[in-house]
Enzyme design. Structure first.
Site, PDB file in Angstrom:
ATOM      1  N   ASP A 100       0.825  -1.213   0.000  1.00  0.00           N
ATOM      2  CA  ASP A 100       0.000   0.000   0.000  1.00  0.00           C
ATOM      3  C   ASP A 100       0.859   1.262   0.000  1.00  0.00           C
ATOM      4  O   ASP A 100       0.635   2.175  -0.778  1.00  0.00           O
ATOM      5  CB  ASP A 100      -0.984   0.005   1.190  1.00  0.00           C
ATOM      6  CG  ASP A 100      -0.306  -0.150   2.549  1.00  0.00           C
ATOM      7  OD1 ASP A 100       0.914  -0.435   2.617  1.00  0.00           O
ATOM      8  OD2 ASP A 100      -1.001  -0.002   3.577  1.00  0.00           O
ATOM      9  N   ASP A 103       6.789   3.952   3.401  1.00  0.00           N
ATOM     10  CA  ASP A 103       6.936   5.117   4.268  1.00  0.00           C
ATOM     11  C   ASP A 103       8.421   5.214   4.649  1.00  0.00           C
ATOM     12  O   ASP A 103       9.212   5.807   3.928  1.00  0.00           O
ATOM     13  CB  ASP A 103       5.995   4.923   5.464  1.00  0.00           C
ATOM     14  CG  ASP A 103       5.963   6.103   6.407  1.00  0.00           C
ATOM     15  OD1 ASP A 103       6.068   7.240   5.937  1.00  0.00           O
ATOM     16  OD2 ASP A 103       5.824   5.897   7.630  1.00  0.00           O
TER      17      ASP A 103
HETATM   18  P1  IMP Z   1       7.240   1.550   6.621  1.00  0.00           P
HETATM   19  O1  IMP Z   1       7.612   2.682   7.526  1.00  0.00           O
HETATM   20  O2  IMP Z   1       7.639   1.832   5.185  1.00  0.00           O
HETATM   21  O3  IMP Z   1       7.756   0.247   7.131  1.00  0.00           O
HETATM   22  O4  IMP Z   1       5.657   1.484   6.617  1.00  0.00           O
HETATM   23  C1  IMP Z   1       5.001   0.587   7.446  1.00  0.00           C
HETATM   24  C2  IMP Z   1       3.516   0.620   7.314  1.00  0.00           C
HETATM   25  O5  IMP Z   1       3.028   1.771   7.975  1.00  0.00           O
HETATM   26  C3  IMP Z   1       2.903   0.705   5.926  1.00  0.00           C
HETATM   27  O6  IMP Z   1       2.846  -0.527   5.231  1.00  0.00           O
HETATM   28  C4  IMP Z   1       1.510   1.171   6.304  1.00  0.00           C
HETATM   29  O7  IMP Z   1       0.710   0.068   6.709  1.00  0.00           O
HETATM   30  C5  IMP Z   1       1.778   2.091   7.465  1.00  0.00           C
HETATM   31  N1  IMP Z   1       1.747   3.497   7.037  1.00  0.00           N
HETATM   32  C6  IMP Z   1       2.769   4.316   6.777  1.00  0.00           C
HETATM   33  N2  IMP Z   1       2.357   5.538   6.401  1.00  0.00           N
HETATM   34  C7  IMP Z   1       1.000   5.473   6.430  1.00  0.00           C
HETATM   35  C8  IMP Z   1      -0.040   6.426   6.111  1.00  0.00           C
HETATM   36  O8  IMP Z   1       0.160   7.590   5.737  1.00  0.00           O
HETATM   37  N3  IMP Z   1      -1.309   5.972   6.268  1.00  0.00           N
HETATM   38  C9  IMP Z   1      -1.617   4.702   6.675  1.00  0.00           C
HETATM   39  N4  IMP Z   1      -0.683   3.796   6.944  1.00  0.00           N
HETATM   40  C10 IMP Z   1       0.614   4.176   6.836  1.00  0.00           C
HETATM   41 MG    MG Z   2       1.204  -1.963   4.837  1.00  0.00          MG
END
Ligand code: IMP
Ligand code: MG
Length: 177
Positions: A100, A103
């Protein structure tokens, strides 16, 4: 559109749908004549994966994984825990991971490391959203729908505290945290 006061419109249903068609066209060209194993990362990618797969023209196998991250510095090995794993062997397969949002990149870089050990023929990443301002674990996103500014977004699979995944559009969450 359902009107929710703490959510500001950001990416409409139509904008998402037309961008998915463009991404799918590229994927269809790149994998022409081949089979694909799509691996959706739950829960956030369920709607995106479902819409994307309907636009694909090659034979596709659909699998899901779920992972939760504990953030950094908690354990030295495996900062990401796999809560649901694949049910099939991906050795020798063309695997397309569908996420999705990238981040910080922590979740997806860990999942990529895990999947690589299983020797897929190819492994590529498709993400609906990418927030470059927050990246800490850089990753190549082979197919990206939208690069977005540093806002917390919800809808179209993405949640805030388990809410709003069902919305057919993506909005910016402006409510209490
Ligand atoms: P990471 O920091 O790239 O590991 O992101 C981890 C997870 O945080 C993502 O797969 C999303 O499920 C969640 N996430 C990060 N940013 C957002 C946002 O803006 N909205 C909703 N979920 C988020
Ligand atoms: Mg996710």
């Amino acid at each position: 559109m359902r009107d929710i006061k703490e959510i500001k419109d950001f990416l409409s249903k139509d904008k998402i749908a037309s961008r998915i068609k463009e991404l799918a066209a590229k994927i269809n060209t790149d994998y022409a004549g081949q089979e694909l194993t799509m691996v959706g990362v739950l829960n956030g990618s369920f709607m995106f994966a479902a819409d994307l797969v309907r636009e694909l023209t090659m034979p596709v196998q659909i699998e899901f994984m779920a992972a939760s991250s504990y953030g950094e510095g908690v354990t030295s090995s495996g900062v990401v825990k796999i809560n649901l794993d694949l049910k099939t062997n991906i050795e020798g397969k063309n695997v397309l991971l569908v996420e999705d949002i990238v981040d910080t990149g922590l979740t997806i870089t860990n999942l990529i490391d895990v999947l690589k050990t299983r020797k897929p023929k190819t492994l590529k990443l498709c993400s609906l959203l990418y927030k470059p301002a927050r990246i800490k674990h850089p990753v190549i996103i082979d197919y990206l729908a939208f690069e977005i500014p540093d806002h917390f977004v919800v809808g179209y699979g993405l949640d805030f505290a388990g809410k709003y995944r069902e919305l057919p559009f993506i909005g910016i969450y402006e409510g209490p945290v």
